[in-house]
Design a protein around this motif. Structure first.
Motif, PDB file in Angstrom:
ATOM      1  N   GLY A  31       0.816  -1.209   0.000  1.00 60.63           N
ATOM      2  CA  GLY A  31       0.000   0.000   0.000  1.00 60.63           C
ATOM      3  C   GLY A  31       0.850   1.259   0.000  1.00 60.63           C
ATOM      4  N   ILE A  32       1.914   1.248   0.794  1.00 61.42           N
ATOM      5  CA  ILE A  32       2.840   2.388   0.807  1.00 61.42           C
ATOM      6  C   ILE A  32       3.537   2.530  -0.542  1.00 61.42           C
ATOM      7  CG2 ILE A  32       4.958   3.288   1.847  1.00 61.42           C
ATOM      8  CD1 ILE A  32       4.066   1.949   4.476  1.00 61.42           C
ATOM      9  N   ALA A  33       3.949   1.385  -1.107  1.00 62.74           N
ATOM     10  CA  ALA A  33       4.606   1.415  -2.420  1.00 62.74           C
ATOM     11  C   ALA A  33       3.662   1.952  -3.491  1.00 62.74           C
ATOM     12  CB  ALA A  33       5.088   0.010  -2.787  1.00 62.74           C
ATOM     13  N   ALA A  34       2.390   1.544  -3.416  1.00 67.13           N
ATOM     14  CA  ALA A  34       1.421   2.018  -4.404  1.00 67.13           C
ATOM     15  C   ALA A  34       1.209   3.521  -4.279  1.00 67.13           C
ATOM     16  CB  ALA A  34       0.100   1.278  -4.235  1.00 67.13           C
ATOM     17  N   LYS A  38       2.838   4.994  -7.632  1.00 66.86           N
ATOM     18  CA  LYS A  38       1.766   4.876  -8.616  1.00 66.86           C
ATOM     19  C   LYS A  38       1.991   5.804  -9.795  1.00 66.86           C
ATOM     20  CE  LYS A  38      -3.226   5.374  -9.243  1.00 66.86           C
ATOM     21  NZ  LYS A  38      -4.517   5.760  -8.631  1.00 66.86           N
ATOM     22  N   GLY A  39       1.886   5.237 -10.999  1.00 67.96           N
ATOM     23  CA  GLY A  39       2.043   6.018 -12.221  1.00 67.96           C
ATOM     24  C   GLY A  39       0.697   6.226 -12.888  1.00 67.96           C
ATOM     25  N   PRO A  40       0.646   7.036 -13.939  1.00 66.74           N
ATOM     26  CA  PRO A  40      -0.624   7.304 -14.624  1.00 66.74           C
ATOM     27  C   PRO A  40      -1.057   6.105 -15.458  1.00 66.74           C
ATOM     28  CG  PRO A  40       1.185   8.357 -15.792  1.00 66.74           C
ATOM     29  CD  PRO A  40       1.778   7.763 -14.539  1.00 66.74           C
ATOM     30  N   LEU A 218       3.435  -1.250  -9.421  1.00 70.22           N
ATOM     31  CA  LEU A 218       4.161  -1.533 -10.661  1.00 70.22           C
ATOM     32  C   LEU A 218       3.797  -0.563 -11.786  1.00 70.22           C
ATOM     33  CD1 LEU A 218       3.919  -5.444 -10.760  1.00 70.22           C
ATOM     34  CD2 LEU A 218       5.962  -4.080 -10.307  1.00 70.22           C
ATOM     35  N   SER A 219       2.753   0.255 -11.569  1.00 72.45           N
ATOM     36  CA  SER A 219       2.266   1.104 -12.660  1.00 72.45           C
ATOM     37  C   SER A 219       3.256   2.188 -13.065  1.00 72.45           C
ATOM     38  CB  SER A 219       0.935   1.753 -12.259  1.00 72.45           C
ATOM     39  OG  SER A 219       1.102   2.595 -11.131  1.00 72.45           O
ATOM     40  N   SER A 220       4.261   2.435 -12.234  1.00 77.52           N
ATOM     41  CA  SER A 220       5.259   3.442 -12.609  1.00 77.52           C
ATOM     42  C   SER A 220       6.250   2.900 -13.631  1.00 77.52           C
ATOM     43  CB  SER A 220       6.011   3.925 -11.363  1.00 77.52           C
ATOM     44  OG  SER A 220       6.667   2.842 -10.723  1.00 77.52           O
ATOM     45  N   VAL A 221       6.361   1.572 -13.737  1.00 68.42           N
ATOM     46  CA  VAL A 221       7.293   0.977 -14.696  1.00 68.42           C
ATOM     47  C   VAL A 221       6.573   0.230 -15.803  1.00 68.42           C
ATOM     48  CG1 VAL A 221       9.178   0.791 -13.045  1.00 68.42           C
ATOM     49  CG2 VAL A 221       7.532  -1.066 -13.205  1.00 68.42           C
ATOM     50  N   VAL A 222       5.276  -0.053 -15.625  1.00 66.29           N
ATOM     51  CA  VAL A 222       4.480  -0.735 -16.640  1.00 66.29           C
ATOM     52  C   VAL A 222       3.282   0.133 -16.976  1.00 66.29           C
ATOM     53  CG1 VAL A 222       3.107  -2.781 -17.193  1.00 66.29           C
ATOM     54  CG2 VAL A 222       5.161  -3.003 -15.789  1.00 66.29           C
TER      55      VAL A 222
END
Length: 728
Positions: A31-34, A38-40, A218-222
């Motif tokens: 949760g902290i990582a998200a 978090k990316g767009p 993972l949304s910041s890299v994918v």
């Protein structure tokens, strides 16, 4: 496998505090990582290798100023001819100036210069160019754009900002919580215990939380499409509740047999957990198999959903036993919590099994009338599947957005004043190695396009600074998702393909949608064949039979065909569309059919394994084939009914969202689960099994020796317990 899971279940219960602590640490950590990583999400659907994508890549290189998102502001004057008056021109120019100075905007085109005014002088279009792509436009920039023209509106004008810049991530609000609430009610009714229902729901919610937090981390890299998290949430909730339901139901059964909580949970995880592991694996394989289609955004959607399903399986076989340990016998209804001594269970004669339940009575009726049941089932599903032959797929456009939304208001105003083609303009890119070749090719291309049936207008060409690339705007007569526009795209490509010394590419949002849809249509038969073949192979491993897997695969095809038919009838043809809150019927979203195949395959295997594994277990232990079929239905009907209702509730909750893409996904999945569980698995399957009789379990000896034994029913576990009896 069953023995290993048996040990895992017992260990999870004994070390329940550690197991719960580990999962909570994982949840908080992710949760902290998200929150920090978090990316767009992306709202566009790119398709590498297609002509439209090649053209977009070329435009980004040659026309960098035009590579950002575009907006179109539709203007409607209070009366005809008012745009040509000095006062009217002042109002429009004021809107143009306001749009040009918005944050993130690099320019706005005056409609008087671009001649984007209707002959009656009442409608105009203002083109707005943003510096960044639609996914990089901030919420503040988008909000400021939507408020353009407030002063003109106060004077009676209608100003409607629209365009791709308004493509935003669909929001998940409170409406789908209704589905979760219904699922909770089903659990309470099924278990007769608030503790059991609450524990099952808590287990599923923790799994969903872990899965979604990991996905957003993972949304910041994918790059995730805007629908990927919604699909992952939808599936994670549904299978998370169902998998915990299966294990809790088997655990309660063992408690009622007099086993200690530790032994009961061990056997529940060893048997029902094996089915959960297999069912989850089939869902994951089917979703991950979307990668073979070769479409990046579909691959990401499949892997994102597969990740949440994987977490749901892990939570079910580890966290669920731990929570069951805390609950003890409180997972039973209050009147059944009295402990029955194990000695009494061992010494006394086994009690006669109660066969008065609905599942047993339904199975007896179905097997007795098997021929009529099969014929009626096949005929009914066949009729439901008929609309599927008219299925069309496309990417959604603004005309299908919810009524009242800014994008829909703008699209409707443009259609009203200029016609449907202005909402889905095409772009022809002409490029060569020299300015001279491009200059020679452009007039030929423009003339050929202008003479193509279905073209309303061709805009003057725009040249890049080097003169080697030209951009020609094309306005069709038909709308973006009309069949006529699809024909027009192919006709233009056929006409301009033979221009010498220059490369001609057709693109635009409409052309991209057509290319995506066609590639998905081509991939769907291959993927369907892959899924059907996989189902036959996997079920052959589980049931040691040839006819049972073939029957299961044919049942899956019936489910898919009927689901497609109903979805087409409602969302494309508009029948009963108002019941699901659909404003405008339109072709199905391009990736829905292939996504539906993958998801329904995995869910169908859930019910097949849960029902038929008990049939095989009783047949192997000496029951007749008919009696084994009745037993399997009698023992599994209640749980499968609850599981199906829960999935339908969760998926159905997403039908209440405004976004038509999510709405259609939730509807199709809910309908597919209902058909597969109640019509195919609980009606046609027992009828066919009764008709096949003992032949259903035939398997050549050489194939039996060649196939590995995955032991879903727990035969190896029973042998292990016979050799190593446990004090219960």
């Amino acid at each position: 496998m069953a023995t290993l899971l048996y040990r895992l279940g017992r260990a999870s219960l004994r070390r329940r505090r550690l197991v719960v602590a580990v999962w909570l640490v994982v949840l908080v950590g992710l949760g902290i990582a998200a929150a920090t990583l978090k990316g767009p999400t992306a709202s566009n659907f790119t398709m590498p290798g297609t002509e439209s994508q090649q053209a977009l890549d070329l435009l980004a290189e040659r026309f960098p100023a035009a590579s950002g998102a575009t907006g179109t502001i539709a203007v409607k004057a209070p009366a005809d001819g008012q745009l040509t008056t000095p006062d009217g021109q002042a109002v429009v120019k004021g809107v143009v100036q306001e749009a040009a100075t918005l944050p993130g905007v690099i320019g706005a085109v005056d409609p008087y210069q671009s001649q984007a005014i209707t002959p009656n002088g009442r409608y105009a279009l203002i083109q707005v160019q943003f510096a960044t792509g639609a996914d990089d436009v901030t919420d503040d920039q988008r909000a400021a754009y939507e408020k353009v023209g407030a002063q003109a509106e106060a004077q009676g004008w209608q100003i409607a900002p629209g365009g791709e810049v308004l493509n935003a991530e669909p929001e998940v609000g409170s409406t789908e919580a209704l589905g979760v609430l219904v699922a909770a009610i089903v659990l309470i009714i099924t278990f007769g215990s608030l503790v059991a229902a609450g524990m099952t729901m808590l287990n599923a919610l923790i799994g969903v939380g872990v899965g979604m937090a990991g996905l957003f981390a993972l949304s910041s890299v994918v790059e995730l499409t805007s629908t990927a998290p919604i699909l992952a949430l939808m599936l994670g909730l549904a299978v998370g509740i169902d998998y915990s339901l299966f294990i809790t139901s088997r655990h309660r059964q063992h408690l009622l047999e007099g086993l200690t909580p530790e032994e009961a949970v061990g056997r529940a995880v060893g048997t029902a957990g094996s089915a959960v592991l297999f069912a989850g694996a089939t869902v994951v394989i089917a979703l991950a198999g979307l990668a073979v289609v070769g479409i990046p955004f579909l691959t990401v959607m499949g892997l994102a959903a597969a990740g949440t399903v994987s977490v749901a399986v892990l939570v079910a076989i580890t966290l669920a036993p731990a929570l069951l340990g805390f609950a003890g016998r409180r997972v039973l209804p209050r009147k059944l919590r009295t402990v029955t001594p194990a000695a009494e269970v061992t010494d006394a004669a086994p009690a006669a099994e109660d066969r008065s339940g609905f599942g047993f009575r339904w199975a007896q009726w179905v097997t007795r009338l098997r021929i009529p049941v099969i014929l009626v089932g096949l005929l009914g599903l066949g009729l439901l599947a008929l609309p599927a032959q008219d299925m069309r797929i496309a990417l959604p456009d603004a005309s299908t957005a919810p009524v009242g939304s800014p994008a829909r208001t703008s699209a409707d105003l443009i259609r009203e004043g200029f016609g449907p083609g202005f909402t889905g303009r095409l772009a022809v890119v002409v490029t060569s190695d020299s300015p001279q070749d491009t200059a020679a090719a452009v007039p030929q291309v423009a003339a050929l396009v202008q003479r193509t049936d279905g073209v309303l207008a061709v805009a003057p060409p725009q040249l890049d600074p080097s003169g080697r690339t030209a951009l020609i705007g094309v306005i069709p007569k038909s709308g973006p998702t009309d069949a006529a526009t699809e024909t027009l795209v192919h006709d233009i490509r056929d006409r301009v393909g033979s221009i010498g010394n220059a490369e001609v590419l057709l693109t635009g949002v409409t052309a991209i949608g057509i290319d995506v849809s066609e590639k998905l249509s081509d991939a769907m038969p291959v993927y369907l064949l892959l899924v059907v073949g996989l189902s036959i192979l996997l079920l052959m491993l589980v049931f040691r039979s040839i006819l049972v897997p073939v029957k299961a695969a044919l049942g899956f095809l019936l489910t898919v065909a009927a689901t497609f038919g109903i979805t087409v009838a409602v969302f494309q043809q508009g029948h009963l569309a108002s019941l699901v809150g659909l404003d405008s019927p339109a072709p199905l979203i391009s990736f829905l059919p292939i996504l539906l195949i993958g998801i329904l395959f995995g869910l169908a295997m859930d019910y097949e394994v849960f029902l038929v594994s008990r049939m095989r277990e009783d047949f192997v232990h000496g029951d007749t084939a008919r009696q084994a079929t009745i037993n399997g239905m009698g023992h599994g009907a209640r749980v499968v009914t609850a599981a199906a209702l829960i999935m339908m509730s969760v998926f159905g909750g997403f039908v209440f969202l405004d976004d038509p893409v999510i709405k259609s996904m939730g509807f199709a999945l809910a309908v597919g689960v209902a058909i597969d569980a109640f019509v195919v698995r609980m009606t046609i399957v027992p009828a066919v099994m009764s008709l096949l009789n003992a032949r259903a379990w035939w398997l050549p000896r050489w194939l039996d020796r060649a196939l590995p034994n995955v032991d879903i029913e727990g035969e190896g576990l029973r042998a292990h317990l016979d050799k190593h009896p446990v004090n219960v």
